[in-house]
Design a protein around this motif. Structure first.
Motif, PDB file in Angstrom:
ATOM      1  N   GLU A   1       2.434   1.725  -3.489  1.00 22.16           N
ATOM      2  CA  GLU A   1       1.428   2.218  -4.433  1.00 22.16           C
ATOM      3  C   GLU A   1       1.107   3.690  -4.172  1.00 22.16           C
ATOM      4  O   GLU A   1       0.991   4.488  -5.104  1.00 22.16           O
ATOM      5  CB  GLU A   1       0.152   1.374  -4.353  1.00 22.16           C
ATOM      6  CG  GLU A   1      -0.910   1.769  -5.346  1.00 22.16           C
ATOM      7  CD  GLU A   1      -0.459   1.652  -6.790  1.00 22.16           C
ATOM      8  OE1 GLU A   1      -0.934   2.461  -7.612  1.00 22.16           O
ATOM      9  OE2 GLU A   1       0.362   0.779  -7.117  1.00 22.16           O
ATOM     10  N   SER A   2       0.995   4.054  -2.917  1.00 27.50           N
ATOM     11  CA  SER A   2       0.740   5.450  -2.557  1.00 27.50           C
ATOM     12  C   SER A   2       1.882   6.349  -3.030  1.00 27.50           C
ATOM     13  O   SER A   2       1.647   7.458  -3.515  1.00 27.50           O
ATOM     14  CB  SER A   2       0.569   5.574  -1.045  1.00 27.50           C
ATOM     15  OG  SER A   2       0.493   6.914  -0.651  1.00 27.50           O
TER      16      SER A   2
ATOM     17  N   TYR B   1       3.888   5.763  -5.606  1.00 22.65           N
ATOM     18  CA  TYR B   1       3.776   5.888  -7.065  1.00 22.65           C
ATOM     19  C   TYR B   1       2.718   6.923  -7.438  1.00 22.65           C
ATOM     20  O   TYR B   1       2.927   7.764  -8.302  1.00 22.65           O
ATOM     21  CB  TYR B   1       3.414   4.546  -7.711  1.00 22.65           C
ATOM     22  CG  TYR B   1       4.528   3.532  -7.755  1.00 22.65           C
ATOM     23  CD1 TYR B   1       5.852   3.909  -7.977  1.00 22.65           C
ATOM     24  CD2 TYR B   1       4.259   2.185  -7.583  1.00 22.65           C
ATOM     25  CE1 TYR B   1       6.868   2.973  -8.018  1.00 22.65           C
ATOM     26  CE2 TYR B   1       5.275   1.245  -7.624  1.00 22.65           C
ATOM     27  CZ  TYR B   1       6.572   1.646  -7.842  1.00 22.65           C
ATOM     28  OH  TYR B   1       7.575   0.709  -7.882  1.00 22.65           O
ATOM     29  N   GLN B   2       1.582   6.860  -6.770  1.00 23.53           N
ATOM     30  CA  GLN B   2       0.490   7.792  -7.060  1.00 23.53           C
ATOM     31  C   GLN B   2       0.861   9.233  -6.718  1.00 23.53           C
ATOM     32  O   GLN B   2       0.336  10.164  -7.319  1.00 23.53           O
ATOM     33  CB  GLN B   2      -0.774   7.381  -6.317  1.00 23.53           C
ATOM     34  CG  GLN B   2      -1.373   6.102  -6.837  1.00 23.53           C
ATOM     35  CD  GLN B   2      -2.558   5.630  -6.015  1.00 23.53           C
ATOM     36  OE1 GLN B   2      -2.984   6.278  -5.069  1.00 23.53           O
ATOM     37  NE2 GLN B   2      -3.094   4.467  -6.370  1.00 23.53           N
ATOM     38  N   SER B   3       1.771   9.401  -5.753  1.00 20.10           N
ATOM     39  CA  SER B   3       2.200  10.749  -5.352  1.00 20.10           C
ATOM     40  C   SER B   3       3.349  11.268  -6.193  1.00 20.10           C
ATOM     41  O   SER B   3       3.795  12.390  -6.007  1.00 20.10           O
ATOM     42  CB  SER B   3       2.622  10.740  -3.878  1.00 20.10           C
ATOM     43  OG  SER B   3       1.541  10.391  -3.060  1.00 20.10           O
ATOM     44  N   GLY B   4       3.873  10.447  -7.090  1.00 21.19           N
ATOM     45  CA  GLY B   4       4.943  10.891  -7.969  1.00 21.19           C
ATOM     46  C   GLY B   4       6.341  10.519  -7.509  1.00 21.19           C
ATOM     47  O   GLY B   4       7.322  11.013  -8.044  1.00 21.19           O
TER      48      GLY B   4
ATOM     49  N   GLN C   1       0.836  -1.203   0.000  1.00 22.60           N
ATOM     50  CA  GLN C   1       0.000   0.000   0.000  1.00 22.60           C
ATOM     51  C   GLN C   1       0.873   1.257   0.000  1.00 22.60           C
ATOM     52  O   GLN C   1       0.580   2.221  -0.717  1.00 22.60           O
ATOM     53  CB  GLN C   1      -0.911   0.019   1.226  1.00 22.60           C
ATOM     54  CG  GLN C   1      -2.027  -0.991   1.188  1.00 22.60           C
ATOM     55  CD  GLN C   1      -2.763  -1.074   2.520  1.00 22.60           C
ATOM     56  OE1 GLN C   1      -2.430  -0.404   3.490  1.00 22.60           O
ATOM     57  NE2 GLN C   1      -3.774  -1.930   2.554  1.00 22.60           N
TER      58      GLN C   1
END
Length: 90
Positions: free
Chosen positions: A47-48, A50-53, A44
């Motif tokens: 993934e977080s 990656y989503q935040s850049g 998790q």
């Protein structure tokens, strides 16, 4: 002299007690890693990121904004102050 010996003994008791606690916690951590206890939380977090850049580690965020400038104290202070004051405006 007796007081000094007693103080040294108390110091060693404290150090060895803390050492045993650290060893116990480290042993527990290794067991949990080998059993993959935390794998869902790790995934998790990845993934977080990656989503935040996040593309490399470590990554620094100031008020949820990724900081990509040089990591020296003056630039970090300026960025923190900038984002702090922006927080008051918006």
């Amino acid at each position: 002299m007796y007081r000094l010996i007693q103080t040294v003994q108390q110091y060693f008791d404290l150090v060895f007690s803390q050492e045993n606690q650290v060893c116990s916690l480290f042993s527990r951590l290794l067991q949990e890693i080998s059993k993959r206890v935390h794998i869902d939380r790790i995934n998790q977090d990845i993934e977080s990121g990656y989503q935040s850049g996040v593309t490399v580690a470590p990554a620094l965020f100031i008020n949820r904004v990724r900081y990509t400038e040089r990591w020296n104290i003056e630039q970090l202070k300026a960025a923190i102050n900038h984002h702090y004051f922006l927080g008051w405006i918006f």
